[in-house]
Design an enzyme around this catalytic site. Structure first.
Site, PDB file in Angstrom:
ATOM      1  N   SER A  99       0.815  -1.228   0.000  1.00 27.16           N
ATOM      2  CA  SER A  99       0.000   0.000   0.000  1.00 27.16           C
ATOM      3  C   SER A  99       0.839   1.264   0.000  1.00 27.16           C
ATOM      4  CB  SER A  99      -0.968   0.009   1.196  1.00 27.16           C
ATOM      5  OG  SER A  99      -1.798  -1.130   1.189  1.00 27.16           O
ATOM      6  N   ARG A 100       2.071   1.155  -0.456  1.00 25.23           N
ATOM      7  CA  ARG A 100       3.014   2.276  -0.532  1.00 25.23           C
ATOM      8  C   ARG A 100       3.363   2.838   0.851  1.00 25.23           C
ATOM      9  NH1 ARG A 100       3.520   0.048  -4.668  1.00 25.23           N
ATOM     10  NH2 ARG A 100       3.527   0.965  -6.759  1.00 25.23           N
ATOM     11  N   LEU A 101       3.129   2.061   1.914  1.00 21.87           N
ATOM     12  CA  LEU A 101       3.518   2.477   3.257  1.00 21.87           C
ATOM     13  C   LEU A 101       4.905   1.916   3.555  1.00 21.87           C
ATOM     14  CD1 LEU A 101       0.110   2.010   5.129  1.00 21.87           C
ATOM     15  CD2 LEU A 101       1.109   4.096   4.163  1.00 21.87           C
TER      16      LEU A 101
END
Length: 213
Positions: A191-193
């Site tokens: 989630s691009r975290l």
């Protein structure tokens, strides 16, 4: 074409990174990741993107190879008359990036570049393959040439010149050691975290902080 490029995406799921599991010394953490990159059989795991700036502040990047690593810094070699060397002489502050994409990792290091000793450069130069030694004499790096034939002719000349005995170290060729002032370790996550750990030099110690992705 634009829509197709915009749709390119991948979830990063291979690993995680946190302060508790990372080494408190960024050199040791870097060595750990570098060893894993070697074991992962990445193409040129010692390849790094070196960024410098010219007098106007215009940045330049190119890929060079790390050839030594110790507790003081990272070493690469080049022609001292090249564009990168000229820019380093004007501004010793540089940045390097190790792009280990296959492992969903990258390491960005900022620091100061200084020339290594002639003895250190000579030791490395004599370990290079014969063709690479000749190549150092052939190329006036970053200068404009009319064709590749210029290089081929110069190489033939150097082969004749040094056909007897060892190839000497050129006085215009040698190493730089980058002494880090900060390390940023980046690990891709879902989630691009992404996980980002920043190590900053404070006197003789290193302070580690987690950055938002």
């Amino acid at each position: 074409m634009t829509d197709t490029i915009a749709d390119l995406r991948k979830e990063y799921t291979k690993a995680s990174l946190d302060i508790e599991s990372a080494d408190s010394n960024p050199f040791k953490q870097f060595e750990r990741w570098f060893q894993e990159a070697q074991k992962g059989e990445l193409l040129e795991p010692n390849a790094m993107v070196l960024s410098t700036t010219d007098k106007s502040g215009q940045p330049f990047q190119r890929t060079v190879l790390m050839k030594a690593l110790d507790t003081d810094g990272i070493v690469f070699y080049t022609n001292y008359k090249s564009r990168k060397a000229q820019q380093i002489e004007e501004n010793h502050q540089v940045s390097i990036l190790f792009p280990w994409y296959a492992m969903e990792r990258q390491v960005c290091i900022q620091g100061v570049a200084e020339k290594v000793s002639t003895a250190t450069s000579l030791k490395y130069f004599t370990s290079r393959p014969h063709g690479s030694q000749l190549g150092a004499w052939v190329s006036q790096q970053s200068s404009v040439i009319s064709s590749r034939n210029v290089l081929e002719m110069k190489l033939a000349e150097m082969k004749r010149k040094f056909k007897e005995g060892k190839v000497p170290l050129p006085d215009f060729w040698g190493g730089y050691k980058i002494k880090p002032t900060s390390f940023e370790f980046w690990q891709g996550r879902q989630s691009r975290l992404h996980d980002r750990l920043l190590y900053e030099k404070e006197s003789e110690n290193w302070k580690a902080s987690r950055l938002a992705p």
